[in-house]
Scaffold this motif. Sequence first.
Motif, PDB file in Angstrom:
ATOM      1  N   LYS A   1       0.845  -1.185   0.000  1.00  0.00           N
ATOM      2  CA  LYS A   1       0.000   0.000   0.000  1.00  0.00           C
ATOM      3  C   LYS A   1       0.887   1.244   0.000  1.00  0.00           C
ATOM      4  N   PRO A   2       0.337   2.411  -0.379  1.00  0.00           N
ATOM      5  CA  PRO A   2       1.117   3.648  -0.331  1.00  0.00           C
ATOM      6  C   PRO A   2       1.588   3.939   1.093  1.00  0.00           C
ATOM      7  N   PRO A   3       2.723   4.563   1.250  1.00  0.00           N
ATOM      8  CA  PRO A   3       3.225   4.917   2.587  1.00  0.00           C
ATOM      9  C   PRO A   3       2.253   5.859   3.290  1.00  0.00           C
ATOM     10  N   THR A   4       2.253   5.795   4.624  1.00  0.00           N
ATOM     11  CA  THR A   4       1.435   6.713   5.414  1.00  0.00           C
ATOM     12  C   THR A   4       2.346   7.695   6.156  1.00  0.00           C
ATOM     13  N   TYR A   5       1.882   8.929   6.288  1.00  0.00           N
ATOM     14  CA  TYR A   5       2.656   9.979   6.965  1.00  0.00           C
ATOM     15  C   TYR A   5       1.850  10.475   8.160  1.00  0.00           C
ATOM     16  N   THR A   6       2.488  10.485   9.320  1.00  0.00           N
ATOM     17  CA  THR A   6       1.810  10.876  10.555  1.00  0.00           C
ATOM     18  C   THR A   6       2.612  11.943  11.290  1.00  0.00           C
ATOM     19  N   GLU A   7       1.934  12.997  11.682  1.00  0.00           N
ATOM     20  CA  GLU A   7       2.595  14.014  12.510  1.00  0.00           C
ATOM     21  C   GLU A   7       2.637  13.480  13.940  1.00  0.00           C
ATOM     22  N   ILE A   8       3.832  13.213  14.446  1.00  0.00           N
ATOM     23  CA  ILE A   8       3.951  12.626  15.780  1.00  0.00           C
ATOM     24  C   ILE A   8       4.358  13.649  16.837  1.00  0.00           C
ATOM     25  N   ALA A   9       4.786  14.824  16.397  1.00  0.00           N
ATOM     26  CA  ALA A   9       5.137  15.869  17.370  1.00  0.00           C
ATOM     27  C   ALA A   9       5.183  17.220  16.672  1.00  0.00           C
ATOM     28  N   ARG A  10       4.961  18.244  17.482  1.00  0.00           N
ATOM     29  CA  ARG A  10       5.099  19.621  16.998  1.00  0.00           C
ATOM     30  C   ARG A  10       5.677  20.440  18.137  1.00  0.00           C
ATOM     31  N   SER A  11       6.773  21.136  17.867  1.00  0.00           N
ATOM     32  CA  SER A  11       7.431  21.904  18.914  1.00  0.00           C
ATOM     33  C   SER A  11       7.708  23.319  18.427  1.00  0.00           C
ATOM     34  N   GLY A  12       8.204  24.153  19.341  1.00  0.00           N
ATOM     35  CA  GLY A  12       8.523  25.521  18.979  1.00  0.00           C
ATOM     36  C   GLY A  12       7.315  26.426  19.072  1.00  0.00           C
ATOM     37  N   PRO A  13       7.534  27.734  18.970  1.00  0.00           N
ATOM     38  CA  PRO A  13       6.431  28.697  19.048  1.00  0.00           C
ATOM     39  C   PRO A  13       5.536  28.620  17.822  1.00  0.00           C
ATOM     40  N   ASP A  14       4.335  29.189  17.949  1.00  0.00           N
ATOM     41  CA  ASP A  14       3.364  29.136  16.847  1.00  0.00           C
ATOM     42  C   ASP A  14       3.897  29.778  15.571  1.00  0.00           C
ATOM     43  N   HIS A  15       4.719  30.821  15.712  1.00  0.00           N
ATOM     44  CA  HIS A  15       5.196  31.512  14.512  1.00  0.00           C
ATOM     45  C   HIS A  15       6.376  30.801  13.848  1.00  0.00           C
ATOM     46  N   ALA A  16       6.968  29.833  14.540  1.00  0.00           N
ATOM     47  CA  ALA A  16       8.109  29.108  13.950  1.00  0.00           C
ATOM     48  C   ALA A  16       8.091  27.658  14.415  1.00  0.00           C
ATOM     49  N   PRO A  17       7.050  26.908  14.035  1.00  0.00           N
ATOM     50  CA  PRO A  17       6.925  25.526  14.518  1.00  0.00           C
ATOM     51  C   PRO A  17       7.914  24.578  13.846  1.00  0.00           C
ATOM     52  N   ILE A  18       8.194  23.492  14.540  1.00  0.00           N
ATOM     53  CA  ILE A  18       8.993  22.396  13.990  1.00  0.00           C
ATOM     54  C   ILE A  18       8.119  21.150  14.014  1.00  0.00           C
ATOM     55  N   PHE A  19       7.928  20.531  12.868  1.00  0.00           N
ATOM     56  CA  PHE A  19       7.086  19.347  12.751  1.00  0.00           C
ATOM     57  C   PHE A  19       7.942  18.085  12.715  1.00  0.00           C
ATOM     58  N   THR A  20       7.504  17.078  13.444  1.00  0.00           N
ATOM     59  CA  THR A  20       8.143  15.762  13.383  1.00  0.00           C
ATOM     60  C   THR A  20       7.166  14.808  12.707  1.00  0.00           C
ATOM     61  N   ILE A  21       7.586  14.257  11.591  1.00  0.00           N
ATOM     62  CA  ILE A  21       6.727  13.388  10.780  1.00  0.00           C
ATOM     63  C   ILE A  21       7.321  11.979  10.729  1.00  0.00           C
ATOM     64  N   GLU A  22       6.450  10.991  10.863  1.00  0.00           N
ATOM     65  CA  GLU A  22       6.863   9.592  10.705  1.00  0.00           C
ATOM     66  C   GLU A  22       6.237   9.034   9.433  1.00  0.00           C
ATOM     67  N   VAL A  23       7.049   8.396   8.618  1.00  0.00           N
ATOM     68  CA  VAL A  23       6.541   7.698   7.442  1.00  0.00           C
ATOM     69  C   VAL A  23       6.632   6.203   7.718  1.00  0.00           C
ATOM     70  N   MET A  24       5.591   5.482   7.314  1.00  0.00           N
ATOM     71  CA  MET A  24       5.571   4.032   7.559  1.00  0.00           C
ATOM     72  C   MET A  24       5.076   3.287   6.321  1.00  0.00           C
ATOM     73  N   LEU A  25       5.759   2.196   6.020  1.00  0.00           N
ATOM     74  CA  LEU A  25       5.325   1.298   4.949  1.00  0.00           C
ATOM     75  C   LEU A  25       4.451   0.212   5.540  1.00  0.00           C
ATOM     76  N   SER A  26       3.612  -0.395   4.707  1.00  0.00           N
ATOM     77  CA  SER A  26       2.738  -1.460   5.204  1.00  0.00           C
ATOM     78  C   SER A  26       3.541  -2.673   5.661  1.00  0.00           C
ATOM     79  N   SER A  27       4.785  -2.763   5.220  1.00  0.00           N
ATOM     80  CA  SER A  27       5.659  -3.866   5.648  1.00  0.00           C
ATOM     81  C   SER A  27       6.354  -3.551   6.974  1.00  0.00           C
ATOM     82  N   GLY A  28       6.104  -2.351   7.529  1.00  0.00           N
ATOM     83  CA  GLY A  28       6.594  -2.046   8.866  1.00  0.00           C
ATOM     84  C   GLY A  28       7.782  -1.110   8.971  1.00  0.00           C
TER      85      GLY A  28
END
Length: 228
Positions: free
Chosen positions: A172-199
């Motif tokens: 299946k197509p990879p899935t992307y999940t936002e697992i964290a967000r840090s920093g102030p609202d005007h300069a956020p840092i996003f942490t994204i996890e990508v996962m394949l159906s094979s794990g």
Amino acid sequence: MKLSRELADFEDRLGHQFKTPDLLVRALTHSSISSKTRPDNQRLEFLGDRVLGLVMAEALFEADRQASEGQLAPRFNALVRKEACAEVARQIDIGVVLKLGRSEMMSGGRRKEALLADAMEAVIAAVYQDAGFEAAKVVVKTLWGDRVERVDEDSRDSKTALQEWAQARGQKPPTYTEIARSGPDHAPIFTIEVMLSSGETATAEAPSKRQAEQTAAKDLLSTLETSK
């Protein structure tokens, strides 16, 4: 008009001494502080985008005379996109000399990718208006450095490549999940996890979700290709 020490130092980093310093001041003036007597850099940004595009198109055309239009287009896009312009802007510390309104300064404007990229394009236009196309071309090619030579790596759309990798193996197509967000609202840092159906998974951080997704996909692809 005599430039401040700060702007004179910026000229050194840029690699161009202005005959008409007002052009540089305008290129660095954001709309948040503009007025009737102090025009902002938006018109210069429009022009600079076109000057940059011509310089990069010509450089790519000359660098690989066998490349097709289909090969040149993604390379071109990688070199002129906002992320690339902002990267070069940080390289020469444009943020330090940007002229911003108080609210924009308080919200982290000197670090915002869009503002940095727009200012970089405006500065290119200012060089063009000050000294012509050849001068602008020298500045752009110097600042962009070896990016033209390594553009194939930068132009690869990692999310598309990872999806193609998965589909070729019946996944299946990879899935992307936002697992964290840090920093102030005007300069956020996003942490994204990508996962394949094979794990298999990978995570990445970036100032935008799009950039974090691309980086995570790139890192996972690198891991998958190394483990072949």
